[in-house]
Enzyme design. Sequence first.
Site, PDB file in Angstrom:
ATOM      1  N   GLU A  49      35.931  -8.681 -29.027  1.00  0.00           N
ATOM      2  CA  GLU A  49      35.442  -9.698 -28.090  1.00  0.00           C
ATOM      3  C   GLU A  49      36.093 -11.058 -28.359  1.00  0.00           C
ATOM      4  O   GLU A  49      36.244 -11.465 -29.509  1.00  0.00           O
ATOM      5  CB  GLU A  49      33.923  -9.808 -28.253  1.00  0.00           C
ATOM      6  CG  GLU A  49      33.259 -10.887 -27.425  1.00  0.00           C
ATOM      7  CD  GLU A  49      31.764 -11.021 -27.719  1.00  0.00           C
ATOM      8  OE1 GLU A  49      31.056 -11.581 -26.870  1.00  0.00           O
ATOM      9  OE2 GLU A  49      31.320 -10.563 -28.797  1.00  0.00           O
ATOM     10  N   LYS A  80      30.901 -10.012 -19.224  1.00  0.00           N
ATOM     11  CA  LYS A  80      29.670  -9.860 -19.992  1.00  0.00           C
ATOM     12  C   LYS A  80      28.461 -10.204 -19.128  1.00  0.00           C
ATOM     13  O   LYS A  80      28.427 -11.253 -18.476  1.00  0.00           O
ATOM     14  CB  LYS A  80      29.732 -10.754 -21.234  1.00  0.00           C
ATOM     15  CG  LYS A  80      28.689 -10.455 -22.307  1.00  0.00           C
ATOM     16  CD  LYS A  80      29.023 -11.248 -23.563  1.00  0.00           C
ATOM     17  CE  LYS A  80      28.113 -10.922 -24.727  1.00  0.00           C
ATOM     18  NZ  LYS A  80      28.486 -11.679 -25.939  1.00  0.00           N
ATOM     19  N   CYS A  94      29.672  -6.534 -26.525  1.00  0.00           N
ATOM     20  CA  CYS A  94      28.773  -6.966 -27.610  1.00  0.00           C
ATOM     21  C   CYS A  94      27.309  -6.902 -27.208  1.00  0.00           C
ATOM     22  O   CYS A  94      26.715  -5.824 -27.193  1.00  0.00           O
ATOM     23  CB  CYS A  94      29.172  -8.360 -28.096  1.00  0.00           C
ATOM     24  SG  CYS A  94      28.553  -8.748 -29.763  1.00  0.00           S
TER      25      CYS A  94
END
Length: 552
Positions: free
Chosen positions: A45, A113, A149
Amino acid sequence: MADRFRITLGQLNPTVGDLAGNAALAREAWQAGKEAGADLVALPEMFITGYNAQDLVMKRAFQLDVMTHIEALAADCADGPALAIGAPWAEGTALYNAYLILKGGKIASRSLKYNLPNETVFDEVRIFDAGPLGGPYSVGNTRIGSPICEDAWHPDVAETLEETGAEFLLVPNGSPYYRNKMETRMNVMVARVIETGLPLIYLNMIGGQDDQVFDGASFALNPGGQLAMQLPAFERQITHVDLERGPEGWRVVQQDLAHLPDAWEQDYRVMVLGLRDYMHKTGFKKVLLGLSGGIDSAIVATIAVDALGADNVRCVMLPSEYTSQDSLDDAEAVAKALGCRYDYVPISEGRGAITNTLAPLFEGHEPGLTEENIQSRLRGLLLMAMSNKFGEMLLTTGNKSEVAVGYATIYGDMSGGYNPIKDMYKTRVFETCRWRNANHRDWMMGPKGEMIPDRIITKPPTAELREDQKDSDSLPDYPVLDAILDILVDQNGSIEDCVAAGFERDIAKKVEHLIYISEYKRFQSAPGPRLTKGAFWLDRRYPIVNRWRDPS
């Protein structure tokens, strides 16, 4: 339809803001993947920027520079495997935490994300916009889902990816260490695998960034939660992972599993790696510290030698008339065992000059805490002078117990650029010293054997700023203090919680008061590696001016 898919994973150490350096690491991983016949090379990430870059990613000039490097990467990596890399992605007025797939010389696809963490050390809700719930991307004829994540810590993104055709999950992470987090991560990722029925590859970065240390320990799971791949913790790795397609879909080919260290070794390595990377990434090569003959400075000196090597560590004894012979002997023994430079700089002459200078102003006032603190501040002044003269960064040596209750002198022993034990309570410092005396690893640059004499570990702690002084004169005994601090700081508990745990209400109230009135000191204190979810800085943010106290 292909029956085998190879991913090259880069468990690497980016530096925040070093776009060219991070791009070079990406090219290195991509080249290794190309030579190994990989279909995809994957990086963690926000890899191109380093993580956690905080408000830096909101700077428009930085965003444009990022895209310049991404476009150059895409062009350089056109002839070979696809490259997946984390980066900020701007669209109009929106800014996303993105995972970009570079193929054929361009950005072929991207994942944004969706779940933005807004707790502990993360402020992503303030920095980024949330992306939509999206589908998988294609590499060849294989469809891959990449929850970024935090997206993998919730079921919604992984379930959406499975429902829209993802054949396996590749999770890029910038996941910093805290104690027991490896087990927590594993449990959460097993849940995603069981919910979706898909294999999952968890890729994490390594390295220190300010207070955060990323521990790597990347792994892969097959449906049912079977561990198919485990990379070492804290170590740089470029490795290849194969998936095979069978009647039931893709499965990760079983690899040998790396051994993960226990909690004591993990903490110690975080402190070593945190200091090593802080030095390297800020451009310092050498450190110095005041070596008092006490346990805190002894463990910091040991961490420093393990991180940087003995030739890059200077220990300085700055004795006063209150410094015992035991302390003089113990400090010298530590420096000798470590093999580092040991300087002896008495403060008596300087202290006498300061006392004489202040005598007309202080006439009629009894000596006390002010005079004790002058000793500490004089030591800080001398150590900072040496730091300036020799270009060596000063390490400060206060443990978490002292930092919590302000048992330290601001502009004195709190002076310094980095504190390796800032998030380690005193009781744990004792055990860490015993652990280091009994253990040595290849990643330690210091020697094997007992670095910290047993007498330092067993003698009563003292600041030696007055005759017969003991820490217990001012504070509860450390086992009591640390247990109360764990409740009030790490668990964010109440006075009633302390009482329920068996502690006296008056003692708990005193500790709470000390915590609150010491906020201004912590606000000005040096950074240090985060070992827990209750670390002082981003994990715990309180006002400096605060007159509230628990009324219970």
